[in-house]
Design a protein around this motif. Structure first.
Motif, PDB file in Angstrom:
ATOM      1  N   CYS A 183      47.421 -16.263 -14.565  1.00  0.00           N
ATOM      2  CA  CYS A 183      46.648 -17.529 -14.856  1.00  0.00           C
ATOM      3  C   CYS A 183      47.607 -18.410 -14.554  1.00  0.00           C
ATOM      4  O   CYS A 183      47.091 -19.464 -14.092  1.00  0.00           O
ATOM      5  CB  CYS A 183      46.089 -17.732 -16.223  1.00  0.00           C
ATOM      6  N   ALA A 184      48.753 -18.518 -15.070  1.00  0.00           N
ATOM      7  CA  ALA A 184      49.812 -19.720 -14.550  1.00  0.00           C
ATOM      8  C   ALA A 184      50.036 -19.746 -13.155  1.00  0.00           C
ATOM      9  O   ALA A 184      50.536 -20.892 -12.731  1.00  0.00           O
ATOM     10  CB  ALA A 184      51.104 -19.298 -15.315  1.00  0.00           C
ATOM     11  N   GLN A 185      49.540 -18.822 -12.346  1.00  0.00           N
ATOM     12  CA  GLN A 185      49.820 -18.926 -10.872  1.00  0.00           C
ATOM     13  C   GLN A 185      48.533 -19.423 -10.191  1.00  0.00           C
ATOM     14  O   GLN A 185      48.403 -19.712  -8.954  1.00  0.00           O
ATOM     15  CB  GLN A 185      50.201 -17.621 -10.306  1.00  0.00           C
ATOM     16  N   LEU A 186      47.408 -19.542 -10.821  1.00  0.00           N
ATOM     17  CA  LEU A 186      46.158 -20.154 -10.352  1.00  0.00           C
ATOM     18  C   LEU A 186      46.200 -21.662 -10.330  1.00  0.00           C
ATOM     19  O   LEU A 186      46.025 -22.127 -11.571  1.00  0.00           O
ATOM     20  CB  LEU A 186      44.884 -19.455 -11.073  1.00  0.00           C
ATOM     21  N   PRO A 187      46.144 -22.366  -9.173  1.00  0.00           N
ATOM     22  CA  PRO A 187      46.237 -23.642  -9.188  1.00  0.00           C
ATOM     23  C   PRO A 187      44.948 -24.442  -9.863  1.00  0.00           C
ATOM     24  O   PRO A 187      45.069 -25.631 -10.395  1.00  0.00           O
ATOM     25  CB  PRO A 187      46.496 -24.314  -7.801  1.00  0.00           C
ATOM     26  N   ASP A 188      44.025 -23.565  -9.827  1.00  0.00           N
ATOM     27  CA  ASP A 188      42.466 -24.221 -10.309  1.00  0.00           C
ATOM     28  C   ASP A 188      42.429 -23.710 -11.760  1.00  0.00           C
ATOM     29  O   ASP A 188      41.016 -23.983 -12.085  1.00  0.00           O
ATOM     30  CB  ASP A 188      41.600 -23.932  -9.267  1.00  0.00           C
ATOM     31  N   MET A 189      43.172 -23.114 -12.427  1.00  0.00           N
ATOM     32  CA  MET A 189      42.981 -22.811 -13.770  1.00  0.00           C
ATOM     33  C   MET A 189      44.146 -23.572 -14.708  1.00  0.00           C
ATOM     34  O   MET A 189      45.290 -23.579 -14.251  1.00  0.00           O
ATOM     35  CB  MET A 189      43.096 -21.219 -14.038  1.00  0.00           C
ATOM     36  N   PRO A 190      43.920 -24.007 -15.864  1.00  0.00           N
ATOM     37  CA  PRO A 190      44.842 -24.362 -16.791  1.00  0.00           C
ATOM     38  C   PRO A 190      45.714 -23.322 -17.325  1.00  0.00           C
ATOM     39  O   PRO A 190      44.950 -22.153 -17.454  1.00  0.00           O
ATOM     40  CB  PRO A 190      44.078 -25.104 -18.025  1.00  0.00           C
ATOM     41  N   PRO A 191      46.892 -23.112 -17.774  1.00  0.00           N
ATOM     42  CA  PRO A 191      47.594 -22.289 -18.240  1.00  0.00           C
ATOM     43  C   PRO A 191      46.993 -21.296 -19.268  1.00  0.00           C
ATOM     44  O   PRO A 191      47.141 -20.125 -19.492  1.00  0.00           O
ATOM     45  CB  PRO A 191      48.923 -22.801 -18.609  1.00  0.00           C
ATOM     46  N   GLU A 192      46.256 -22.137 -20.183  1.00  0.00           N
ATOM     47  CA  GLU A 192      45.508 -21.427 -21.427  1.00  0.00           C
ATOM     48  C   GLU A 192      44.157 -20.881 -21.238  1.00  0.00           C
ATOM     49  O   GLU A 192      43.571 -20.338 -21.902  1.00  0.00           O
ATOM     50  CB  GLU A 192      45.621 -22.301 -22.692  1.00  0.00           C
ATOM     51  N   GLY A 193      43.689 -21.033 -19.628  1.00  0.00           N
ATOM     52  CA  GLY A 193      42.163 -20.663 -19.477  1.00  0.00           C
ATOM     53  C   GLY A 193      41.960 -19.409 -19.587  1.00  0.00           C
ATOM     54  O   GLY A 193      40.842 -19.056 -20.124  1.00  0.00           O
ATOM     55  N   TRP A 194      42.899 -18.321 -19.507  1.00  0.00           N
ATOM     56  CA  TRP A 194      42.797 -16.968 -19.502  1.00  0.00           C
ATOM     57  C   TRP A 194      42.186 -16.688 -20.906  1.00  0.00           C
ATOM     58  O   TRP A 194      41.430 -15.543 -21.034  1.00  0.00           O
ATOM     59  CB  TRP A 194      44.024 -16.257 -19.239  1.00  0.00           C
ATOM     60  N   SER A 195      42.709 -17.443 -21.890  1.00  0.00           N
ATOM     61  CA  SER A 195      42.324 -16.948 -23.362  1.00  0.00           C
ATOM     62  C   SER A 195      40.895 -17.724 -23.917  1.00  0.00           C
ATOM     63  O   SER A 195      40.480 -17.146 -25.058  1.00  0.00           O
ATOM     64  CB  SER A 195      43.247 -17.533 -24.344  1.00  0.00           C
TER      65      SER A 195
END
Length: 281
Positions: free
Chosen positions: A235-247
């Motif tokens: 998730c941290a490598q996806l530029p269109d997601m915030p770092p916490e978006g996976w949760s």
């Protein structure tokens, strides 16, 4: 095309609502009657021409992921669609969007086709129907998915019931495996970086549970189901997601991947994914 000009709002008489974008033929939001938002939409989505929207329900067509020579997940999710129909009924609301082949699509995929996405809401139910018609004079083949991002509050409390006994492809380990019991998600020390294609799900009902909340998934015309969560590192490598978006999300996707759809000239295929909020938080 701006976000404003391509936005469609559906409202059913009982208070259920949805928001769609003609960019990508994309469902952005679903709020059942008397309930909060059920879909995750990344606040970092670009909403730009040629870019895919992160979250909601992207349409993967005519290729799922990188399983072929086309751009990842195909081209349908990055092209402008047209609004065919929008109406409010006595108990529901409906929108129909269409994508037809063009010089741009034929340069990538040399087929004449018409794709229609129908979204119907009412009460605590969402129905998404994807239909493809082969308008050419030769057979065509495709894989597809409705890449549904379900919003969650606590990934540690989420389970997916109904997958037990199914074989799946683990795209992280690059190996086949067997799901022996219900899938339990734990965000810290358990299942992270989840990318699985479950084969032969067909019309088997699935239940996504999070504490007291329950969302039922039912499929018609789709053989497979994808369950995906990028985990914190990806998730941290996806530029269109915030770092916490996976949760805050879990993808549960109606799909046809293991056996591509074979569509003779002049024939049509239809698949449907239905979500029902059985129990809110």
């Amino acid at each position: 095309m701006s976000t404003e000009s391509s936005s469609i709002t559906l409202q059913s008489p009982d208070g259920a609502s949805a928001k769609l974008s003609l960019h990508g033929g994309h469902l952005l939001s679903w709020k059942p009657a008397g309930a909060p938002e059920q879909l995750y939409l990344s606040p970092r989505s670009e909403f730009a021409p040629g870019k895919a929207i992160r979250g909601g329900v992207p349409v993967c067509f005519p290729q799922f992921s990188d399983r072929g020579s086309l751009p990842k997940h195909g081209f349908a999710r990055t092209l402008p669609w047209e609004l065919v129909q929008q109406q409010q009924g006595k108990d529901d609301a409906l929108a129909v969007m269409r994508l037809r082949d063009s010089d741009a699509t034929r340069a990538l995929w040399p087929h004449a086709f018409e794709l229609e996405l129908s979204v119907r809401i009412g009460g605590r139910t969402l129905d998404i129907e994807l239909a493809c018609e082969n308008l050419g004079d030769a057979p065509l083949q495709f894989t597809t998915a409705l890449h549904t991002y379900l919003r969650v509050a606590d990934l540690d409390a989420v389970s997916v019931e109904g997958l037990a006994g199914l074989r799946y492809w683990d795209n992280i380990k690059k190996a086949d495996a067997l799901q022996r019991m219900d899938l339990l998600l734990t965000g810290e020390n358990g299942v992270l970086d989840l990318d699985r294609v479950y084969f032969g799900v067909k019309e088997r009902p699935l239940l996504v549970a999070e504490d007291r909340r329950q969302v039922a998934f039912r499929h018609q015309g789709f053989d497979d189901t994808v369950v995906w969560n990028p985990g914190p590192e990806r998730c941290a490598q996806l530029p269109d997601m915030p770092p916490e978006g996976w949760s805050e999300m879990l993808c549960v996707e109606a799909a046809c991947i293991g056996r591509p759809i074979e569509l003779p000239a002049g024939e049509s295929w239809v698949g449907r994914q239905s979500l029902e909020l059985l129990r809110p938080r």
